[in-house]
Scaffold this active site. Structure first.
Site, short mmCIF file in Angstrom:
data_model
loop_
_atom_site.label_atom_id
_atom_site.label_comp_id
_atom_site.label_asym_id
_atom_site.label_seq_id
_atom_site.Cartn_x
_atom_site.Cartn_y
_atom_site.Cartn_z
N GLY A 166 -34.12 -10.77 12.17
CA GLY A 166 -33.92 -12.20 12.23
C GLY A 166 -35.17 -13.16 12.41
N HIS A 210 -31.84 -17.26 0.93
CA HIS A 210 -31.16 -16.57 2.16
C HIS A 210 -29.58 -16.35 1.56
CE1 HIS A 210 -30.24 -15.01 6.45
NE2 HIS A 210 -30.05 -14.06 5.51
N LYS A 239 -30.39 -20.68 11.75
CA LYS A 239 -29.74 -21.39 10.60
C LYS A 239 -29.10 -22.77 11.17
CE LYS A 239 -28.56 -16.87 8.99
NZ LYS A 239 -27.79 -15.69 8.87
N GLU A 277 -27.57 -8.79 4.40
CA GLU A 277 -28.28 -10.01 4.01
C GLU A 277 -29.44 -9.52 3.09
OE1 GLU A 277 -29.21 -11.93 8.60
OE2 GLU A 277 -30.83 -11.49 7.18
N ARG A 294 -22.28 -7.08 13.27
CA ARG A 294 -21.39 -7.90 14.33
C ARG A 294 -20.68 -9.10 13.25
NH1 ARG A 294 -26.60 -10.43 14.33
NH2 ARG A 294 -26.67 -12.36 13.33
N VAL A 297 -22.24 -15.92 13.44
CA VAL A 297 -22.05 -17.42 13.87
C VAL A 297 -21.29 -18.09 12.68
CG1 VAL A 297 -22.83 -19.74 14.30
CG2 VAL A 297 -24.05 -17.68 15.28
#
Ligand code: MV4
Length: 498
Positions: A166, A210, A239, A277, A294, A297
């Site tokens: 991240g 991304h 983001k 990603e 996970r 968002v």
């Protein structure tokens, strides 16, 4: 098949609310947990049972493993959903749940562990044949090794923390003179932030996009993807706007990147919902960056274009069910955009904004979804993440989804503090966003506070108007009571007519 009757949601805010809703729709009982300041937060009011964790900070509450497992025991929860953030990617916690006979609604402990260590993940990807940015697949053992590798792959390079992800603890190095200091600094930063000083090197890709791919897997060996999301609009690795599908991908690249994501998931024996990603360059090459083990968002944009409820499938997979559909059943329908509504002031460098939500009226209508975790009267503090809600629009085309987003942003009423709504409005109107040709530098390249045009706080003006009209009503009522000497029991604060 395992039985899941009661789920404890080890989270707060919009994602806790989101998870509770799907649990309820499946007839599963829900348990909320909450910190001291959250005692009347929406997730607490919505759940069937609420258990106090005590404490104010995250470490005292939502990050406290012992307290969470205690709450499972007290409430009889047979499963725990971690949401995102907090303990959602903590392998030790997932194991701790397992040891206490609580089903962790997430992937197997080993998948979390391998993807949590970025050097282990790179090693596995190399073995699997997944394209990676050039660099090392082990932690650097010396500055000499760093210098050698960097010369080999060419500057600029990026030094990343093995325990990172991240964007935390990343350092760009543009030339050989700077690499020694950068490695030493990155190691000490990583040690401080993660208690793990290991760092590795990657070739720095300039102007990347991304792009991420949603994965769903069951424990019977079925793995599908639910297409891609574009997440390049971010600032300081947070983001702000996401969309699905990515406007950058053509059919060929989409086929390749989604197939690669499925391979990534298979290589780590993934089960559940996960995200792979990638960074993509202008030549449409793509490279594996990391896998998030996970729910993300931005998962709603995927739900909108595919029609699948990802939380429902997390729960069903956790029960041991097979995916009841195959890859061909999943199709992209239309386009979806998400704007993050955060308690931040975009005119003050996105400084966290605090205050009490005086009035909240949420937008609605065709193709409009709001995942909100805050209510009118709630006080927003700096104790937790500033994300209050997500506004998602869906339409047949990207253009129409943008139009719906602009209308919904204007309909969004939230007063008492500053939000990212005006910033999202700016993004929706920017030519580089509208034409879809933007990269990860969008905010840095295009945004300046003075470009916010809807900075007149209409919400605040509405509040003042509401108070004035209340005062006016009171004055009128008192005047009329005095003049008619009315014998009704009506008072100025009552809604009843005399
Ligand atoms: C990179 C990169 C360029 N080259 N890796 C930032 C978040 C973390 N997941 C990895 N990140 C990056 N890794 C290589 N080899 C550029 C970024 C990056 C970035 C990535 C995605 C979205 C926004 C970003 C903003 C700055 C840097």
């Amino acid at each position: 098949m395992r039985n899941i009757q009661t789920v404890l949601i080890a989270n707060r805010g919009e994602i806790a609310v989101r998870i509770i809703r799907t649990c309820k729709s499946l007839g599963i009982k829900t348990v909320a947990v909450y910190s001291e300041p959250d005692k009347t937060a929406p997730h607490v009011l919505l759940a069937d049972i609420a258990i106090p964790l005590g404490g104010v900070t995250s470490s005292e509450s939502y990050l406290n493993m012992e307290k969470l497992l205690d709450a499972c025991r007290k409430s009889g929860a047979d499963a725990l959903h971690p949401g995102y953030g907090f303990l959602s990617e903590n392998a030790v916690f997932a194991q701790f749940c397992k040891d206490n006979d609580v089903i962790f609604i997430g992937p197997p402990v080993d998948s979390i562990r391998v993807m949590g260590d970025k050097t282990e993940a790179r090693k596995l990807m190399e073995k699997t044949g997944v394209p990676l940015p050039p660099g090392t697949t082990t932690a650097l053992s010396s500055v000499t090794e760093a210098e050698k590798t960097a010369t080999q792959i060419g500057y600029p390079v990026l030094i990343k923390a093995a325990a990172g992800g991240g964007g935390k603890g990343m350092r760009i190095v543009s030339s050989a003179e700077k690499i020694r200091d950068a490695v030493v600094a990155a190691q000490s930063e990583a040690k401080n932030a993660f208690g793990d000083e290991r760092v590795y090197i990657e070739k720095y890709l300039e102007e990347p996009r991304h792009i991420e791919v949603q994965i769903l897997a069951d424990e019977h060996g079925n793995v599908v993807h639910l297409f891609d999301r574009e997440c390049s609009i971010q600032r300081r690795h947070q983001k702000v706007v996401e969309e699905a599908p990515s406007p950058f991908l053509d059919d060929n690249m989409r086929t390749n990147i989604t197939a690669t994501a499925v391979e990534v998931a298979r290589s780590c024996n993934y089960v559940g919902a996960g995200t792979v990603e990638f960074l993509a360059d202008r030549h449409k090459n793509f490279y594996f960056l990391e896998m998030n083990t996970r729910l993300q968002v931005e998962h709603p944009v995927t739900e909108m274009i595919t029609g699948y409820d990802l939380v429902e499938w997390q729960l069903r997979v956790a029960r041991g069910e097979k995916l009841s559909f195959n890859q061909n059943d999943i199709q992209i329908e239309g386009h979806a955009i998400e704007c993050r509504i955060c308690a931040e002031d975009p005119e003050e460098n996105f400084l966290p904004s605090t205050g009490t939500i005086h009035r909240q009226n949420l937008p609605s209508g065709p193709g409009v979804r709001v995942d909100s975790g805050v209510r009118q009267g709630q006080t927003i503090t700096i104790n937790y993440d500033p994300l209050m809600a997500k506004l998602i629009t869906h339409a047949k085309s990207r253009e129409k989804a943008i139009e719906r987003m602009k209308a919904a942003l204007n309909e969004y009423q939230l007063s008492g503090l500053r939000t990212t709504i005006p910033f999202c409005n700016f993004v929706m109107r920017h030519p580089s966003f509208v034409n879809g040709l933007y990269d990860t530098h969008f905010v840095k390249d295009h945004f300046e506070p003075h470009l916010i045009t809807d900075n007149i706080d209409y919400n605040h003006i509405c509040d003042i108007a509401a108070v004035l009209s209340l005062v006016d009503t009171r004055a009128t009522n008192i005047a009329s009571e005095n003049s008619t000497n009315s014998n009704t029991s009506s008072t100025w604060w009552s809604n009843r007519r005399p």
